[in-house]
Every structure is written in C-alpha cells, then in structure tokens.
Enzyme design. Structure first.
Site, PDB file in Angstrom:
ATOM      1  N   THR A   2     -30.045  -0.572  -9.078  1.00 43.88           N
ATOM      2  CA  THR A   2     -30.335  -0.325  -7.656  1.00 43.88           C
ATOM      3  C   THR A   2     -29.378   0.760  -7.162  1.00 43.88           C
ATOM      4  OG1 THR A   2     -28.855  -2.161  -7.089  1.00 43.88           O
ATOM      5  CG2 THR A   2     -31.206  -2.635  -7.088  1.00 43.88           C
TER       6      THR A   2
ATOM      7  N   GLU B 198     -16.267  -5.291 -14.693  1.00 41.90           N
ATOM      8  CA  GLU B 198     -16.240  -4.490 -15.909  1.00 41.90           C
ATOM      9  C   GLU B 198     -14.874  -4.698 -16.555  1.00 41.90           C
ATOM     10  OE1 GLU B 198     -17.650  -0.492 -15.704  1.00 41.90           O
ATOM     11  OE2 GLU B 198     -19.213  -1.016 -14.276  1.00 41.90           O
TER      12      GLU B 198
ATOM     13  N   PHE C 293      -5.970  -8.747  -6.132  1.00 40.56           N
ATOM     14  CA  PHE C 293      -6.532  -7.603  -5.404  1.00 40.56           C
ATOM     15  C   PHE C 293      -5.595  -7.068  -4.336  1.00 40.56           C
ATOM     16  CE2 PHE C 293     -10.737  -6.237  -6.704  1.00 40.56           C
ATOM     17  CZ  PHE C 293     -10.869  -7.074  -7.805  1.00 40.56           C
TER      18      PHE C 293
ATOM     19  N   HIS D 255      -3.142  -4.789  -5.425  1.00 37.72           N
ATOM     20  CA  HIS D 255      -2.444  -3.711  -6.140  1.00 37.72           C
ATOM     21  C   HIS D 255      -2.825  -2.379  -5.512  1.00 37.72           C
ATOM     22  CE1 HIS D 255      -1.181  -6.510  -9.188  1.00 37.72           C
ATOM     23  NE2 HIS D 255      -2.414  -6.980  -9.211  1.00 37.72           N
TER      24      HIS D 255
ATOM     25  N   CYS E 203     -19.712  -0.464  -8.096  1.00 39.33           N
ATOM     26  CA  CYS E 203     -20.013  -1.559  -7.157  1.00 39.33           C
ATOM     27  C   CYS E 203     -19.413  -1.382  -5.764  1.00 39.33           C
ATOM     28  CB  CYS E 203     -19.556  -2.876  -7.763  1.00 39.33           C
ATOM     29  SG  CYS E 203     -20.309  -3.171  -9.364  1.00 39.33           S
TER      30      CYS E 203
HETATM   31  C1  UGA Z   1     -16.541  -5.726  -8.868  1.00 43.77           C
HETATM   32  C2  UGA Z   1     -16.245  -7.195  -8.516  1.00 43.77           C
HETATM   33  O1  UGA Z   1     -14.862  -7.487  -8.770  1.00 43.77           O
HETATM   34  C3  UGA Z   1     -17.114  -8.147  -9.360  1.00 43.77           C
HETATM   35  O2  UGA Z   1     -16.898  -9.504  -8.958  1.00 43.77           O
HETATM   36  C4  UGA Z   1     -18.593  -7.771  -9.127  1.00 43.77           C
HETATM   37  O3  UGA Z   1     -19.461  -8.574  -9.894  1.00 43.77           O
HETATM   38  C5  UGA Z   1     -18.807  -6.323  -9.514  1.00 43.77           C
HETATM   39  O4  UGA Z   1     -17.939  -5.486  -8.706  1.00 43.77           O
HETATM   40  C6  UGA Z   1     -20.260  -5.985  -9.263  1.00 43.77           C
HETATM   41  O5  UGA Z   1     -20.697  -6.027  -8.110  1.00 43.77           O
HETATM   42  O6  UGA Z   1     -21.016  -5.807 -10.230  1.00 43.77           O
HETATM   43  P1  UGA Z   1     -15.774  -4.045 -10.830  1.00 43.77           P
HETATM   44  O7  UGA Z   1     -16.432  -2.973 -10.010  1.00 43.77           O
HETATM   45  O8  UGA Z   1     -16.047  -4.126 -12.285  1.00 43.77           O
HETATM   46  O9  UGA Z   1     -16.155  -5.505 -10.223  1.00 43.77           O
HETATM   47  O10 UGA Z   1     -14.214  -3.842 -10.697  1.00 43.77           O
HETATM   48  P2  UGA Z   1     -12.995  -4.499  -9.888  1.00 43.77           P
HETATM   49  O11 UGA Z   1     -12.065  -5.109 -10.853  1.00 43.77           O
HETATM   50  O12 UGA Z   1     -13.455  -5.322  -8.769  1.00 43.77           O
HETATM   51  O13 UGA Z   1     -12.285  -3.175  -9.326  1.00 43.77           O
HETATM   52  C7  UGA Z   1     -12.947  -2.313  -8.413  1.00 43.77           C
HETATM   53  C8  UGA Z   1     -12.033  -1.180  -8.011  1.00 43.77           C
HETATM   54  O14 UGA Z   1     -10.971  -1.657  -7.192  1.00 43.77           O
HETATM   55  C9  UGA Z   1     -11.367  -0.458  -9.185  1.00 43.77           C
HETATM   56  O15 UGA Z   1     -11.347   0.933  -8.941  1.00 43.77           O
HETATM   57  C10 UGA Z   1      -9.968  -1.018  -9.204  1.00 43.77           C
HETATM   58  O16 UGA Z   1      -9.013  -0.157  -9.775  1.00 43.77           O
HETATM   59  C11 UGA Z   1      -9.724  -1.206  -7.710  1.00 43.77           C
HETATM   60  N1  UGA Z   1      -8.687  -2.221  -7.429  1.00 43.77           N
HETATM   61  C12 UGA Z   1      -8.904  -3.513  -7.723  1.00 43.77           C
HETATM   62  C13 UGA Z   1      -7.506  -1.802  -6.849  1.00 43.77           C
HETATM   63  O17 UGA Z   1      -7.277  -0.614  -6.572  1.00 43.77           O
HETATM   64  N2  UGA Z   1      -6.552  -2.763  -6.567  1.00 43.77           N
HETATM   65  C14 UGA Z   1      -6.738  -4.072  -6.838  1.00 43.77           C
HETATM   66  O18 UGA Z   1      -5.828  -4.884  -6.537  1.00 43.77           O
HETATM   67  C15 UGA Z   1      -7.939  -4.460  -7.435  1.00 43.77           C
END
Ligand code: UGA
Length: 438
Positions: free
Chosen positions: A87, A156, A253, A255, A264
């Site tokens: 999507t 991911e 979350f 950081h 996403c």
């Molecule tokens: C995210 C959600 O965490 C999942 O639960 C969801 O299923 C998924 O989207 C989706 O909708 O399919 P994802 O995109 O794989 O998962 O990655 P995250 O680990 O959530 O990180 C997202 C972004 O936030 C990354 O760029 C990461 O570096 C950043 N982030 C995350 C931070 O800058 N600081 C943090 O503390 C956590």
C-alpha cells in the site's frame, strides 16, 4: 489444520506466511512476480532479514510452505486468505489501495465456498469495509466469506521473532465463525497466553496506525529533547534512561538520532494525518512528530558544517550506514540517503559503507564510492558520518580510523561511539544531545 493462502510475498507476506506455517498451518504464498516465486521456491530470500531463510527452509522441508504464481488456484483451495500486498503512499499522503482493490476483486470472482479474508497490509481505517463490498459485489453469494483485520507489528531486523513471539495479536471482525478460525490458526500463541484483542474492523485498523504513530511521536520527542540538551549541555541518554524508569513512559524508542525512516513510520504518520483530515479531525501531535522528523536531519547537517568549516566541496566524506536502521538492507526513507543527497548537492566526494544495504543503494546511486569496509571508506576522508546503528560501527578502532583519515572529524548521528575515546584520539566530533564535558 487450515489451508492458508498469503497474497503478496513482500516483507509482511513472507514473514507472516512462513510464521503461520511454523504454527502448523499449510501455507501457499502467491505472487504474480514469477521471478520472485521461482527464487523463493529454491529457498532464496530476496531481502536481508535475520532468521527468515531458516524459517522458510524449515517449513518448506516440512511440506507446510509452498510458493506459487497461481493466484486463482491458491484462492480456490484456501480456508483463509491473507492479503499482504503493498500500500504505497500517494502524492497527497494517502495510502494507494489499488493493489488491495484488485486482489479483493480477484478473490470475489473466484471463491466458491466459505473463505476467511484477513488483511495484513497496513491500510487506512475503513479499508475492511471497502474489501467487504468489493468481494460482495463479485462473489456468488455474500454469505460465503468474512473479512478480518489482523494488522502486523513486525519490525524489520527482528520480524521473525516478532511474528513468533508477539506482544499481542489483534483480530478485528464481527463474525464468531471468523474468530474461531483465527484462534485455530494462531493456536500456539493462544496456548502460550499471548494477549489477543478481539474487536471490530475499524478499531483493529486504528490500533495499527495509532501504535506506529505513537512510536513515531516518541522518537520525534526524544530527538527534540536531544536538540535541547545540545543547547543546554545536558546528556540525553541519562535523561532518556531516567524517564524510562517511569513505568508509564518505558525506556524503549527513546534513542535520539537523525530522524526516523523506513517503509512504515514516515508513510503511516502521513496516511493517518490524511485519513483523519478527511474525517474533519486534526491530529496536531502526529503532525508535529512528522514535521519534526523532516527537519531533524538538518541538525546533523549543521553539525557537519560547523565541524568542517562548511567546506565540503571536493572533500571526501564517508557515510557509515545506509540502511534506515541496523539489521536490514532496506534504504526506504533512510536518513542516510537524505544525507547522501545533501553531500552530493554540496559536491562532496561521497564514500559509503553498509554491511547489508550496498546493493540496494547502488541501484539508486551507481556512482558513489562503494567501499568494502569501514577502513576503506574512511581512508583519506575529511569527515565521517555515522548514520545507522550497526554493531560493527560501535567497535571501531578509533585510533586506526584517525590514522587513515585526512582530517579527524566525526559526526555520530546515532551516538554509538565513546566520546572519551574520540577525545583521546584527537577527533573533533559531535553526537546528538550529548555534549562532551570532559
Ligand atoms: C515499525 C514498527 O516498530 C513495527 O511495530 C511495525 O510493524 C512496522 O513499523 C510496520 O508498520 O510494518 P520498522 O519500520 O521496521 O517497524 O522499524 P522501527 O524499529 O520501528 O524503527 C523505525 C525508525 O525509527 C528507524 O529509522 C529507527 O532508526 C528509528 N528509531 C527507532 C529511532 O530513531 N529511535 C528509537 O528509539 C527507535
């Protein structure tokens, strides 16, 4: 055991399909892309995801997991069909549902007996209703199917684990028969007391967006607070840790970094804002989080400019990390890619290194200097940017890195490196929200 068909072999479809097979179901993953199906059938996974090859191989060997291009055949034999197609975001920020609509029509035209249709794709609130009406329009009788919203929460890099050991499973439907079937296919999770939430379809659809948007808000919040710490001399890591000890906040979350990326958060926050707007509701907090994310990269750029005296033209700059986060090869909406664009616009000589995402990056930017290691990326560089939180970068030998570089300048956008060691080795450096006080 139920026969399941998963339509779409992207990230969500493949992880969900192999996970459902691991729970004991018979699963056929279908895709119109013949090349992809051929390589999946020979056990080759088209992207990097820890543990995915193993779970796919294990379930293929157990005769519970198949791959096929025969969409209609797989619809005909399924008890349950999972829709896991793409999507993408439309130009106005809304989600493009054309693939979902096409698949719904094909399902309606081909189901012959009772079938459960579950949505795994992230879809705007109200999509379940659209799927329902498209299938009804084309199905021989409206009574032979039910629609369920069963959103995924896979990250991911840890998607397989997230599927097998989820924090919760959401089942949105108004049919008791559908609830029974979903319980059966998720039986191992039911037995190990994973929390299940049974609700209606719009509530299930809302839970998915609400969860992603909340996490995005957390990231933007801590990023803005990190920027404040930069100005005041406070340490954001201590602030975040202390905040997180409050059970109501949680340490996860929090950081800080260059902003969130991936397929996403950027897309889902915009889609949620857009769909709320169409309902006449303004989501000011989510909007602020999305807006703050757009400009967070500028904070990193400014640090680089200050440390280099703003002279980047013809200077070699090494970007360590291209993936939007560690443990993936995905560069969609990666802040590192935004950074590379900026460096190219400043006519810097851009060297890059990433443990997994180089070939994806090469397809978009064939002319960068793709280094085979951290050492060869930084050799002769006037500045290094750490953009992704790969473990490999945490353990860098800073003394050696300093010897290889032309000028000892590092911007650590993920706060991976020791400030003390950077100082000891004579670097001029900046992190995010962690001024060096030593
Ligand atoms: C995210 C959600 O965490 C999942 O639960 C969801 O299923 C998924 O989207 C989706 O909708 O399919 P994802 O995109 O794989 O998962 O990655 P995250 O680990 O959530 O990180 C997202 C972004 O936030 C990354 O760029 C990461 O570096 C950043 N982030 C995350 C931070 O800058 N600081 C943090 O503390 C956590």
């Amino acid at each position: 055991m139920k026969k399941i068909t998963v339509i779409g072999t992207g990230y969500v479809g493949l992880v969900s399909g192999s996970g459902l097979a691991d729970f004991g179901n018979y699963v056929t993953c279908v895709d119109m892309n013949g090349k992809r199906i051929k390589s999946l059938s020979s056990g080759h996974i088209p992207f990097f995801e820890p543990g995915l090859t193993e779970i796919v191989e294990r379930n293929m060997a157990a005769d519970r997991l198949y791959f096929s291009t025969d969409v209609i055949g797989a619809i005909l034999e399924a008890d349950v069909i999972f829709i896991a197609v793409w999507t993408p975001m439309d130009s106005d920020g809304s989600a493009d549902l054309s693939a979902i609509k096409d698949v719904s029509k094909t399902i309606g035209e081909n189901i012959k007996s009772y079938t459960l249709i579950a949505t795994k794709s992230t879809v705007p609130i109200g999509t379940g209703e659209i799927i329902n009406s498209i299938i009804s329009e084309h199905a021989p009788q409206s009574t032979i199917f039910d629609v369920v919203s069963n959103p995924e929460f896979l990250r991911e890099g840890s998607a397989v684990r997230d599927f097998l050991f989820p924090d919760r499973v959401i089942i949105g439907t108004d049919s008791d028969q559908a609830i029974e079937i979903m319980r059966e296919i998720y039986r191992p999770l039911f037995l190990n007391e994973t929390p299940f939430i049974f609700t209606d379809i719009p509530t299930a659809e809302t839970i998915k967006y609400a969860s992603n948007a909340f996490l995005a808000v957390k990231v933007s919040y801590i990023n803005e607070l990190a920027n404040l710490c930069d100005a005041t001399g406070a340490d954001i890591h201590v602030v975040a840790r202390a905040m997180g000890l409050d059970g109501r906040i949680s340490p996860k979350f929090l950081h800080p970094g260059p902003g969130f990326g991936g397929s996403c958060f950027p897309k889902d926050t915009r889609a949620l804002i857009h769909s709320a707007e169409t309902e006449g509701v303004e989501l000011k907090v989510v909007k602020a989080a999305a807006d703050a994310n757009e400009v967070q990269i500028d904070v990193i750029i400014k640090k680089l400019e200050q440390l280099t005296g703003n002279s980047l033209n013809d200077e070699r700059v090494a970007v360590l990390g291209l993936a939007f986060k560690a443990n993936t090869d995905d560069i969609r909406e990666s802040r590192a890619v935004v950074m590379v664009d900026y460096l190219l616009s400043r006519e810097a000589e851009v060297a890059v290194y990433d443990p997994a995402a180089m070939s994806n990056m090469k397809q978009l930017y064939p002319d960068l200097d793709y280094a085979e290691s951290v050492e060869s990326a930084v050799r002769g560089a006037s500045a290094v940017l750490v953009m992704t939180d790969w473990n490999e970068f945490r353990g860098m030998d800073l003394a050696h890195i300093g010897e290889l570089m032309d000028k000892k300048v590092i911007v650590d956008a993920k706060n991976l490196l020791s400030r003390e060691q950077l100082a000891e080795n004579g670097f001029a450096f900046e992190g995010v929200g962690r001024p060096y006080n030593g």
